[in-house]
Write a protein that holds these residues in place. Sequence first.
Motif, mmCIF file in Angstrom:
data_model
loop_
_atom_site.group_PDB
_atom_site.id
_atom_site.type_symbol
_atom_site.label_atom_id
_atom_site.label_comp_id
_atom_site.label_asym_id
_atom_site.label_seq_id
_atom_site.Cartn_x
_atom_site.Cartn_y
_atom_site.Cartn_z
ATOM 1 N N GLN A 12 10.920 10.226 -5.914
ATOM 2 C CA GLN A 12 9.342 10.100 -6.265
ATOM 3 C C GLN A 12 7.951 9.611 -5.942
ATOM 4 N N VAL A 13 7.134 10.764 -5.756
ATOM 5 C CA VAL A 13 5.458 10.170 -5.326
ATOM 6 C C VAL A 13 4.575 8.881 -6.503
ATOM 7 N N VAL A 100 9.125 13.874 7.566
ATOM 8 C CA VAL A 100 7.981 15.356 8.110
ATOM 9 C C VAL A 100 6.658 14.889 8.318
ATOM 10 N N GLN A 101 6.467 14.429 6.223
ATOM 11 C CA GLN A 101 5.230 13.923 6.468
ATOM 12 C C GLN A 101 4.664 12.596 7.162
ATOM 13 N N ALA A 102 5.463 11.527 6.472
ATOM 14 C CA ALA A 102 5.398 10.155 7.667
ATOM 15 C C ALA A 102 5.560 10.121 8.662
ATOM 16 N N THR A 175 5.789 4.139 -3.149
ATOM 17 C CA THR A 175 4.795 3.588 -4.518
ATOM 18 C C THR A 175 3.171 3.647 -2.733
ATOM 19 N N ASN A 176 2.891 4.909 -2.599
ATOM 20 C CA ASN A 176 1.693 5.466 -2.121
ATOM 21 C C ASN A 176 1.480 7.067 -2.352
ATOM 22 N N PRO A 177 -0.163 7.369 -1.971
ATOM 23 C CA PRO A 177 -0.001 8.813 -2.603
ATOM 24 C C PRO A 177 0.485 10.188 -1.490
ATOM 25 N N TYR A 178 1.264 9.274 -0.429
ATOM 26 C CA TYR A 178 2.027 10.653 0.069
ATOM 27 C C TYR A 178 2.959 9.095 1.114
ATOM 28 N N CYS A 179 3.689 10.315 1.266
ATOM 29 C CA CYS A 179 4.945 9.607 2.348
ATOM 30 C C CYS A 179 4.559 8.637 3.765
ATOM 31 N N ASP A 180 4.440 7.606 3.846
ATOM 32 C CA ASP A 180 4.455 6.901 5.851
ATOM 33 C C ASP A 180 5.332 6.139 6.015
ATOM 34 N N ASN A 181 5.683 5.657 7.593
ATOM 35 C CA ASN A 181 7.026 4.634 7.698
ATOM 36 C C ASN A 181 6.817 3.826 6.419
ATOM 37 N N ALA A 182 6.099 2.704 5.876
ATOM 38 C CA ALA A 182 6.051 1.340 4.804
ATOM 39 C C ALA A 182 6.573 2.171 3.840
ATOM 40 N N ALA A 183 6.230 3.784 2.972
ATOM 41 C CA ALA A 183 6.626 2.992 1.851
ATOM 42 C C ALA A 183 8.324 3.785 1.980
ATOM 43 N N LEU A 184 8.889 4.435 3.132
ATOM 44 C CA LEU A 184 10.302 5.347 3.005
ATOM 45 C C LEU A 184 11.056 3.250 3.311
#
Length: 314
Positions: A12-13, A100-102, A175-184
């Motif tokens: 969930q985003v 892929v997005q991250a 916990t971000n508007p989109y996926c990145d490494n830290a959020a993952l």
Amino acid sequence: MENYTYNSFTLQVEGLNVSEESVYPLFLFLFFSYVFIMITNVGIVALVFKDKSLHQPMYLLFCNLPFNDILGNSILLPRLMSDVLLPPSERFISYYECVVQAFTTHMFGTTSHTVLMIMAFDRYVAICNPLRYAAIMTNKMVMKLTVSAWGVAFVLVGVLLGLTIRLNRCRTLITNPYCDNAALFKLSCESVVINNIYGLTFTVVLFIASIGSIVLTYTQITVVCLISKNKSLNSKALMTCSTHLVVYLIMVFNGMSIITLHRFPQYSDYRKLCTILFHIIPGSLNPIIYGLQSKEIKKFLSKLFEPKKVLPCS
């Protein structure tokens, strides 16, 4: 006691926290930004490849920037627009799509630095070694520099995401508007010390290499311009280098703003906004700045849009 869901493939985003009355204005802003980025960047690339007079190392290397802007924004903005229209409870993304997005997001940021570094090298050779420029900046050299810029970014980001996807996940909220490494990696309940060490080292090395190369090349260019009495050389240096420097400073300012706001959790909404603007602002300004500063591009546009003379009928 908190309930954990292990290695779920549906995430969930959190997305952006916006009021109901702000949903459609934000959507329209993102939509028109995306359309503008696509039209201007695709247009610049098409111009460079269509007009043979633009088949010069400077423009061929510059084409990496619009291509990077197209790729980075195409992965981010359409997904972000769809999430804005959904309530927070319905913003879902698959784990593989998130990875892929991250990967694409970090490739965008890293390649922005490496491409500007090879462009700085091109300007250094053109101004400091003008007589050897044609011999040094051959098509083969342009290809090597391009492959190096993308290859280095690919390896660095590949290791970054590789260290993250090895972790088991026990949470499902990005916990971000989109996926990145830290959020993952924040989805994991395992130790992420290695991830933090590599991530910090990656960021520091990239910024030092980037800023160091820019400072070094521009110092050499400044020295040459101060020594030289050639007004045409100084004018050319001022025009091309100021353009390059403005683009670089915009990117660094955006990046530094995100890193700074990470230290202040109470400003998380501002950080989210900055991460989005990190994609939108350079993608929108790069083609405008380079297009307006380039005599060749302006000349081509004037030829393209000037009315054709109609021969009188005899």
